[in-house]
Design a protein around this motif. Sequence first.
Motif, PDB file in Angstrom:
ATOM      1  N   ASP A 156     -40.746  -7.193 -27.338  1.00 11.28           N
ATOM      2  CA  ASP A 156     -40.141  -7.891 -26.202  1.00 11.28           C
ATOM      3  C   ASP A 156     -38.616  -7.806 -26.259  1.00 11.28           C
ATOM      4  O   ASP A 156     -37.953  -7.627 -25.235  1.00 11.28           O
ATOM      5  CB  ASP A 156     -40.582  -9.351 -26.181  1.00 11.28           C
ATOM      6  CG  ASP A 156     -42.063  -9.500 -25.881  1.00 11.28           C
ATOM      7  OD1 ASP A 156     -42.675  -8.539 -25.373  1.00 11.28           O
ATOM      8  OD2 ASP A 156     -42.616 -10.588 -26.176  1.00 11.28           O
ATOM      9  N   ARG A 157     -38.041  -7.933 -27.473  1.00 15.44           N
ATOM     10  CA  ARG A 157     -36.594  -7.834 -27.633  1.00 15.44           C
ATOM     11  C   ARG A 157     -36.103  -6.438 -27.244  1.00 15.44           C
ATOM     12  O   ARG A 157     -35.117  -6.283 -26.521  1.00 15.44           O
ATOM     13  CB  ARG A 157     -36.202  -8.144 -29.079  1.00 15.44           C
ATOM     14  CG  ARG A 157     -34.705  -8.247 -29.306  1.00 15.44           C
ATOM     15  CD  ARG A 157     -34.368  -8.360 -30.775  1.00 15.44           C
ATOM     16  NE  ARG A 157     -34.652  -7.138 -31.507  1.00 15.44           N
ATOM     17  CZ  ARG A 157     -33.890  -6.052 -31.488  1.00 15.44           C
ATOM     18  NH1 ARG A 157     -32.809  -6.010 -30.755  1.00 15.44           N
ATOM     19  NH2 ARG A 157     -34.216  -4.988 -32.194  1.00 15.44           N
ATOM     20  N   LEU A 158     -36.823  -5.416 -27.704  1.00 13.82           N
ATOM     21  CA  LEU A 158     -36.435  -4.042 -27.370  1.00 13.82           C
ATOM     22  C   LEU A 158     -36.619  -3.753 -25.882  1.00 13.82           C
ATOM     23  O   LEU A 158     -35.795  -3.054 -25.283  1.00 13.82           O
ATOM     24  CB  LEU A 158     -37.240  -3.051 -28.212  1.00 13.82           C
ATOM     25  CG  LEU A 158     -36.890  -3.019 -29.699  1.00 13.82           C
ATOM     26  CD1 LEU A 158     -37.874  -2.135 -30.447  1.00 13.82           C
ATOM     27  CD2 LEU A 158     -35.469  -2.564 -29.910  1.00 13.82           C
ATOM     28  N   GLN A 159     -37.671  -4.294 -25.280  1.00 15.77           N
ATOM     29  CA  GLN A 159     -37.896  -4.090 -23.847  1.00 15.77           C
ATOM     30  C   GLN A 159     -36.775  -4.731 -23.038  1.00 15.77           C
ATOM     31  O   GLN A 159     -36.298  -4.156 -22.057  1.00 15.77           O
ATOM     32  CB  GLN A 159     -39.253  -4.661 -23.422  1.00 15.77           C
ATOM     33  CG  GLN A 159     -39.581  -4.418 -21.962  1.00 15.77           C
ATOM     34  CD  GLN A 159     -39.657  -2.945 -21.624  1.00 15.77           C
ATOM     35  OE1 GLN A 159     -40.278  -2.170 -22.333  1.00 15.77           O
ATOM     36  NE2 GLN A 159     -39.017  -2.544 -20.537  1.00 15.77           N
ATOM     37  N   VAL A 166     -33.783  -2.458 -23.295  1.00 19.20           N
ATOM     38  CA  VAL A 166     -33.977  -1.288 -22.429  1.00 19.20           C
ATOM     39  C   VAL A 166     -33.705  -1.665 -20.982  1.00 19.20           C
ATOM     40  O   VAL A 166     -33.030  -0.927 -20.247  1.00 19.20           O
ATOM     41  CB  VAL A 166     -35.402  -0.716 -22.599  1.00 19.20           C
ATOM     42  CG1 VAL A 166     -35.741   0.258 -21.495  1.00 19.20           C
ATOM     43  CG2 VAL A 166     -35.550  -0.062 -23.958  1.00 19.20           C
ATOM     44  N   ASN A 167     -34.204  -2.819 -20.562  1.00 12.64           N
ATOM     45  CA  ASN A 167     -33.968  -3.260 -19.183  1.00 12.64           C
ATOM     46  C   ASN A 167     -32.482  -3.485 -18.917  1.00 12.64           C
ATOM     47  O   ASN A 167     -31.986  -3.195 -17.827  1.00 12.64           O
ATOM     48  CB  ASN A 167     -34.755  -4.532 -18.889  1.00 12.64           C
ATOM     49  CG  ASN A 167     -36.246  -4.290 -18.851  1.00 12.64           C
ATOM     50  OD1 ASN A 167     -36.701  -3.160 -18.658  1.00 12.64           O
ATOM     51  ND2 ASN A 167     -37.018  -5.333 -19.059  1.00 12.64           N
ATOM     52  N   LYS A 187     -29.471   2.297 -13.487  1.00 15.23           N
ATOM     53  CA  LYS A 187     -29.307   1.862 -12.099  1.00 15.23           C
ATOM     54  C   LYS A 187     -28.565   0.531 -12.009  1.00 15.23           C
ATOM     55  O   LYS A 187     -27.854   0.283 -11.043  1.00 15.23           O
ATOM     56  CB  LYS A 187     -30.669   1.743 -11.421  1.00 15.23           C
ATOM     57  CG  LYS A 187     -31.358   3.079 -11.279  1.00 15.23           C
ATOM     58  CD  LYS A 187     -32.720   2.927 -10.673  1.00 15.23           C
ATOM     59  CE  LYS A 187     -33.420   4.279 -10.643  1.00 15.23           C
ATOM     60  NZ  LYS A 187     -34.819   4.161 -10.285  1.00 15.23           N
ATOM     61  N   HIS A 188     -28.768  -0.342 -12.971  1.00 16.03           N
ATOM     62  CA  HIS A 188     -28.080  -1.640 -12.963  1.00 16.03           C
ATOM     63  C   HIS A 188     -27.901  -2.133 -14.405  1.00 16.03           C
ATOM     64  O   HIS A 188     -28.521  -3.095 -14.829  1.00 16.03           O
ATOM     65  CB  HIS A 188     -28.829  -2.669 -12.111  1.00 16.03           C
ATOM     66  CG  HIS A 188     -30.291  -2.733 -12.396  1.00 16.03           C
ATOM     67  ND1 HIS A 188     -30.820  -3.425 -13.455  1.00 16.03           N
ATOM     68  CD2 HIS A 188     -31.344  -2.182 -11.762  1.00 16.03           C
ATOM     69  CE1 HIS A 188     -32.135  -3.296 -13.463  1.00 16.03           C
ATOM     70  NE2 HIS A 188     -32.484  -2.548 -12.444  1.00 16.03           N
ATOM     71  N   LEU A 230     -23.292  -5.859 -22.132  1.00 16.94           N
ATOM     72  CA  LEU A 230     -23.917  -5.042 -23.164  1.00 16.94           C
ATOM     73  C   LEU A 230     -23.271  -3.655 -23.221  1.00 16.94           C
ATOM     74  O   LEU A 230     -23.043  -3.120 -24.309  1.00 16.94           O
ATOM     75  CB  LEU A 230     -25.422  -4.913 -22.928  1.00 16.94           C
ATOM     76  CG  LEU A 230     -26.197  -4.127 -23.976  1.00 16.94           C
ATOM     77  CD1 LEU A 230     -26.017  -4.719 -25.371  1.00 16.94           C
ATOM     78  CD2 LEU A 230     -27.662  -4.064 -23.613  1.00 16.94           C
ATOM     79  N   VAL A 231     -22.943  -3.103 -22.066  1.00 19.04           N
ATOM     80  CA  VAL A 231     -22.286  -1.794 -22.038  1.00 19.04           C
ATOM     81  C   VAL A 231     -20.930  -1.881 -22.732  1.00 19.04           C
ATOM     82  O   VAL A 231     -20.576  -1.021 -23.546  1.00 19.04           O
ATOM     83  CB  VAL A 231     -22.138  -1.285 -20.588  1.00 19.04           C
ATOM     84  CG1 VAL A 231     -21.250  -0.053 -20.533  1.00 19.04           C
ATOM     85  CG2 VAL A 231     -23.509  -0.981 -20.004  1.00 19.04           C
TER      86      VAL A 231
END
Length: 95
Positions: free
Chosen positions: A49-52, A55-56, A61-62, A67-68
């Motif tokens: 769940d943390r990795l998902q 990824v999201n 796209k958004h 984080l970036v």
Amino acid sequence: MTESLALIALLLIGAWAVAGPSGLLAWSENAHTLEQRQKEVAQLSAERDRLQNRVNLLDPKHADPDLVGELLRADLNVAHPDELVIPRQEAVTNQ
């Protein structure tokens, strides 16, 4: 003679039911193993769940700007023009 063979067979079946691979003695071990595996599955599910979520947040796209920016600073060692960078002085040990 046949009664003694029947008694021996019955005793063997009883011993197998108690000490066999799926007998009464193996139940506690199986329950303990199941408990360990359930904990492992819970940990792996939380990690998935943390990795998902990560990824999201990095979807092209958004993408999440925070984080970036964090990844740019950490991986590429870059900063905004208006930011002040203060280097840390590492502790020097006398040997």
